[in-house]
Design an enzyme around this catalytic site. Structure first.
Site, PDB file in Angstrom:
ATOM      1  N   CYS A   1      61.080  95.213  57.187  1.00  0.00           N
ATOM      2  CA  CYS A   1      60.945  95.392  55.587  1.00  0.00           C
ATOM      3  C   CYS A   1      61.134  96.798  55.254  1.00  0.00           C
ATOM      4  O   CYS A   1      62.151  97.369  55.142  1.00  0.00           O
ATOM      5  CB  CYS A   1      59.840  94.630  55.051  1.00  0.00           C
TER       6      CYS A   1
ATOM      7  N   HIS B   1      58.987  89.770  57.759  1.00  0.00           N
ATOM      8  CA  HIS B   1      57.663  90.306  58.428  1.00  0.00           C
ATOM      9  C   HIS B   1      57.165  89.599  59.619  1.00  0.00           C
ATOM     10  O   HIS B   1      56.501  88.669  59.728  1.00  0.00           O
ATOM     11  CB  HIS B   1      56.341  90.226  57.263  1.00  0.00           C
TER      12      HIS B   1
ATOM     13  N   GLU C   1      54.988  90.276  61.970  1.00  0.00           N
ATOM     14  CA  GLU C   1      53.730  90.709  62.235  1.00  0.00           C
ATOM     15  C   GLU C   1      52.660  89.543  61.170  1.00  0.00           C
ATOM     16  O   GLU C   1      51.473  89.470  61.615  1.00  0.00           O
ATOM     17  CB  GLU C   1      53.316  92.214  61.836  1.00  0.00           C
TER      18      GLU C   1
HETATM   19  N1  GLN Z   1      60.206  96.362  48.345  1.00  0.00           N
HETATM   20  C1  GLN Z   1      59.730  97.181  49.264  1.00  0.00           C
HETATM   21  C2  GLN Z   1      60.456  98.737  49.478  1.00  0.00           C
HETATM   22  O1  GLN Z   1      61.487  98.781  49.080  1.00  0.00           O
HETATM   23  C3  GLN Z   1      59.492  96.770  51.077  1.00  0.00           C
HETATM   24  C4  GLN Z   1      58.782  95.485  50.608  1.00  0.00           C
HETATM   25  C5  GLN Z   1      57.959  95.429  52.172  1.00  0.00           C
HETATM   26  O2  GLN Z   1      58.014  96.163  52.923  1.00  0.00           O
HETATM   27  N2  GLN Z   1      57.175  94.210  52.027  1.00  0.00           N
HETATM   28  O3  GLN Z   1      59.990  99.466  49.939  1.00  0.00           O
END
Ligand code: GLN
Length: 207
Positions: A89, A186, A188
């Site tokens: 992410c 994610h 995890e």
């Molecule tokens: N929207 C977040 C970002 O741009 C990422 C979201 C997340 O890691 N759950 O950093």
């Protein structure tokens, strides 16, 4: 029989889902019957100790800023010399060569720029629009992987040495480039350790 080496892996510890990755990695080492240690990494000394790294989800701007001065240049060097990294992410955003935001367009934020891909921040909406979807990831076998999407980015395109590992509704959501792995979801937070196991396998290959 040759004893398996001890595996030391780290989770970048500035902000975000750090403890969840530590827990997943500990479970992974246990399931693989490996001796090892999972460290949280905030200093150069800690970074030197590990043979593989997870960059967690969270806020890519925050993680990027807090690591920009000291750790980022060394992470880039370690990646170039073959250290496996899994970015999830926000971690994927930091690993991308190019990034923009789905709503506000161009963004100025420190990036590691490790992978040949273009990421779109906040593509999958707000926190309240989080969802889970089964993903087909051939690398991990037939059984679908439970993808947990939380304010997730998407990968608009890959080039060069980066390869898409999975798509969702035709959009790229997981990428590999050599020993670098990145997911918009994610792993995890899912009860599925296959991605963490694959990271550990990549680490073992380097020992
Ligand atoms: N929207 C977040 C970002 O741009 C990422 C979201 C997340 O890691 N759950 O950093």
């Amino acid at each position: 029989m040759k004893a398996l080496p001890e595996v030391k892996v780290g989770v970048l510890n500035f902000q975000g889902a750090v403890s969840e990755h530590v827990e997943a990695l500990n479970k992974t080492l246990k399931e693989l019957n490996l001796k090892g240690q999972v460290l949280t990494v905030k200093t150069l000394e800690q970074l030197e100790e590990v043979k593989g790294l997870v960059i967690p989800g969270g806020e890519s701007t925050t993680i990027g800023r807090l690591s920009a001065k000291e750790l980022a240049p060394r992470i880039v060097e370690r990646a170039a010399s073959g250290m496996p990294i899994l970015g999830t992410c926000a971690g994927l955003i930091l690993m991308a060569k190019e990034v923009y935001d789905a709503k506000i367009g161009s963004v100025e934020q420190p990036l590691l720029r490790l992978m040949d891909m273009k990421a779109v921040r906040n593509f999958f909406g707000r926190q309240g629009e989080s969802f889970e979807a089964p993903l087909t990831i051939p690398l991990l076998g037939r059984e679908p992987f439970p993808g947990v999407f939380i304010r997730a980015p998407v990968v608009e395109k890959v080039w060069g040495e980066a390869e898409a590992l999975a798509t969702y509704n035709g959009k790229i959501v997981a990428v590999q480039q050599g020993r670098l792995l990145a997911t918009v979801f994610h792993p995890e937070l899912a009860e599925d350790l296959r991605l963490h196991k694959y990271l550990i396998k990549l680490v073992l290959d380097t020992l």
